[in-house]
Motif scaffolding. Sequence first.
Motif, PDB file in Angstrom:
ATOM      1  N   UNK A 103       0.834  -1.205   0.000  1.00 31.61           N
ATOM      2  CA  UNK A 103       0.000   0.000   0.000  1.00 31.61           C
ATOM      3  C   UNK A 103       0.868   1.254   0.000  1.00 31.61           C
ATOM      4  N   UNK A 104       1.927   1.227   0.807  1.00 28.67           N
ATOM      5  CA  UNK A 104       2.859   2.351   0.851  1.00 28.67           C
ATOM      6  C   UNK A 104       3.515   2.555  -0.513  1.00 28.67           C
ATOM      7  N   UNK A 105       3.927   1.458  -1.134  1.00 29.02           N
ATOM      8  CA  UNK A 105       4.587   1.547  -2.434  1.00 29.02           C
ATOM      9  C   UNK A 105       3.674   2.163  -3.476  1.00 29.02           C
ATOM     10  N   UNK A 106       2.411   1.747  -3.473  1.00 27.08           N
ATOM     11  CA  UNK A 106       1.460   2.315  -4.412  1.00 27.08           C
ATOM     12  C   UNK A 106       1.290   3.804  -4.217  1.00 27.08           C
ATOM     13  N   UNK A 107       1.290   4.243  -2.965  1.00 23.34           N
ATOM     14  CA  UNK A 107       1.169   5.668  -2.671  1.00 23.34           C
ATOM     15  C   UNK A 107       2.410   6.433  -3.140  1.00 23.34           C
ATOM     16  N   UNK A 108       3.577   5.837  -2.954  1.00 23.64           N
ATOM     17  CA  UNK A 108       4.816   6.484  -3.403  1.00 23.64           C
ATOM     18  C   UNK A 108       4.810   6.695  -4.912  1.00 23.64           C
ATOM     19  N   UNK A 109       4.341   5.692  -5.651  1.00 24.92           N
ATOM     20  CA  UNK A 109       4.271   5.841  -7.099  1.00 24.92           C
ATOM     21  C   UNK A 109       3.248   6.896  -7.496  1.00 24.92           C
ATOM     22  N   UNK A 110       2.119   6.911  -6.789  1.00 27.66           N
ATOM     23  CA  UNK A 110       1.085   7.899  -7.092  1.00 27.66           C
ATOM     24  C   UNK A 110       1.592   9.318  -6.867  1.00 27.66           C
ATOM     25  N   UNK A 111       2.472   9.473  -5.889  1.00 22.76           N
ATOM     26  CA  UNK A 111       3.041  10.787  -5.595  1.00 22.76           C
ATOM     27  C   UNK A 111       4.228  11.126  -6.483  1.00 22.76           C
ATOM     28  N   UNK A 112       4.569  10.194  -7.397  1.00 21.65           N
ATOM     29  CA  UNK A 112       5.677  10.384  -8.350  1.00 21.65           C
ATOM     30  C   UNK A 112       7.019  10.566  -7.641  1.00 21.65           C
ATOM     31  N   UNK A 113       7.175   9.941  -6.493  1.00 21.11           N
ATOM     32  CA  UNK A 113       8.454  10.005  -5.787  1.00 21.11           C
ATOM     33  C   UNK A 113       9.470   9.136  -6.518  1.00 21.11           C
ATOM     34  N   UNK A 114      10.641   9.691  -6.782  1.00 22.94           N
ATOM     35  CA  UNK A 114      11.715   8.946  -7.437  1.00 22.94           C
ATOM     36  C   UNK A 114      12.719   8.471  -6.396  1.00 22.94           C
ATOM     37  N   UNK A 115      12.917   7.171  -6.336  1.00 31.07           N
ATOM     38  CA  UNK A 115      13.867   6.571  -5.409  1.00 31.07           C
ATOM     39  C   UNK A 115      14.961   5.852  -6.196  1.00 31.07           C
ATOM     40  N   UNK A 116      16.198   6.108  -5.862  1.00 31.06           N
ATOM     41  CA  UNK A 116      17.345   5.413  -6.432  1.00 31.06           C
ATOM     42  C   UNK A 116      18.341   5.225  -5.290  1.00 31.06           C
ATOM     43  N   UNK A 117      18.149   4.188  -4.512  1.00 34.29           N
ATOM     44  CA  UNK A 117      18.946   3.979  -3.311  1.00 34.29           C
ATOM     45  C   UNK A 117      19.579   2.597  -3.361  1.00 34.29           C
ATOM     46  N   UNK A 118      20.887   2.513  -3.150  1.00 32.17           N
ATOM     47  CA  UNK A 118      21.522   1.200  -3.031  1.00 32.17           C
ATOM     48  C   UNK A 118      22.597   1.262  -1.958  1.00 32.17           C
ATOM     49  N   UNK A 119      22.734   0.176  -1.239  1.00 30.78           N
ATOM     50  CA  UNK A 119      23.684   0.124  -0.140  1.00 30.78           C
ATOM     51  C   UNK A 119      23.968  -1.324   0.232  1.00 30.78           C
ATOM     52  N   UNK A 120      24.969  -1.518   1.076  1.00 32.52           N
ATOM     53  CA  UNK A 120      25.300  -2.844   1.597  1.00 32.52           C
ATOM     54  C   UNK A 120      24.813  -2.921   3.031  1.00 32.52           C
ATOM     55  N   UNK A 121      23.988  -3.912   3.301  1.00 35.92           N
ATOM     56  CA  UNK A 121      23.365  -4.054   4.607  1.00 35.92           C
ATOM     57  C   UNK A 121      23.849  -5.329   5.296  1.00 35.92           C
ATOM     58  N   UNK A 122      24.482  -5.175   6.435  1.00 37.02           N
ATOM     59  CA  UNK A 122      24.864  -6.316   7.267  1.00 37.02           C
ATOM     60  C   UNK A 122      23.777  -6.536   8.308  1.00 37.02           C
ATOM     61  N   UNK A 123      23.513  -7.778   8.683  1.00 35.21           N
ATOM     62  CA  UNK A 123      22.408  -8.052   9.600  1.00 35.21           C
ATOM     63  C   UNK A 123      22.581  -7.407  10.977  1.00 35.21           C
ATOM     64  N   UNK A 124      23.836  -7.177  11.373  1.00 32.21           N
ATOM     65  CA  UNK A 124      24.060  -6.604  12.710  1.00 32.21           C
ATOM     66  C   UNK A 124      23.947  -5.087  12.734  1.00 32.21           C
ATOM     67  N   UNK A 125      23.728  -4.444  11.596  1.00 38.27           N
ATOM     68  CA  UNK A 125      23.619  -2.985  11.558  1.00 38.27           C
ATOM     69  C   UNK A 125      22.228  -2.544  11.992  1.00 38.27           C
TER      70      UNK A 125
END
Length: 207
Positions: free
Chosen positions: A37-59
Amino acid sequence: MLAMRHETTTELEAFAQIYERDVELISVRRPAAAAQAVAGQLLAERLDLQVDWIQAPEQADGVAAALADGFSGAPPAALVDEIELAVELLTELLDCRAVGVRLTTLRQPMCPRFHQDQVPCRLLITFAGPATEWIAAGQVDLPRLRDRTCTADPVLAGGRVQQLETGAWSLLKGGAWRDGYAGVVHRSPAASGSAGRLLASFDPIFQ
């Protein structure tokens, strides 16, 4: 040649079948979650996301911190929770030290040609919009796939292009998987939909 198969289920525990030699893809249907539901709202609001990162489980709070730059305020908790759970699942399943995460909104196909990823495996979640298209191993026309000038879908007669489900967690074996398997043949959907897509991808990191 080993006949490959795919599994569609509602149980996250089914991802353990990725270690079976004849399994190429496992897709787990998720309940209609708040994240969608959140994702659909983000698209409706035309929000542009371009995020990438390295995630360790302990972070602790690593996902929320990584996403913060893409939002005017705090990132939606439902989205953060789903990504954290996916990272936790992959690190436990694959015994990897971290996970490369990418979250992006797409208005046009990112990878319009059918291809195979040269990674051990990749988890894909299309939170909103059309999901990834793919072809089962026994239905791939390999000469067409390898011909970079060919615009026809590389599908054998009687085969078909399939599509993952929006919201599902889909784990695809790649070309760097053991046992010499070349990887699931897939592409971005030919049509991205009027609003676009919100796609998350997760790659295990072992070193």
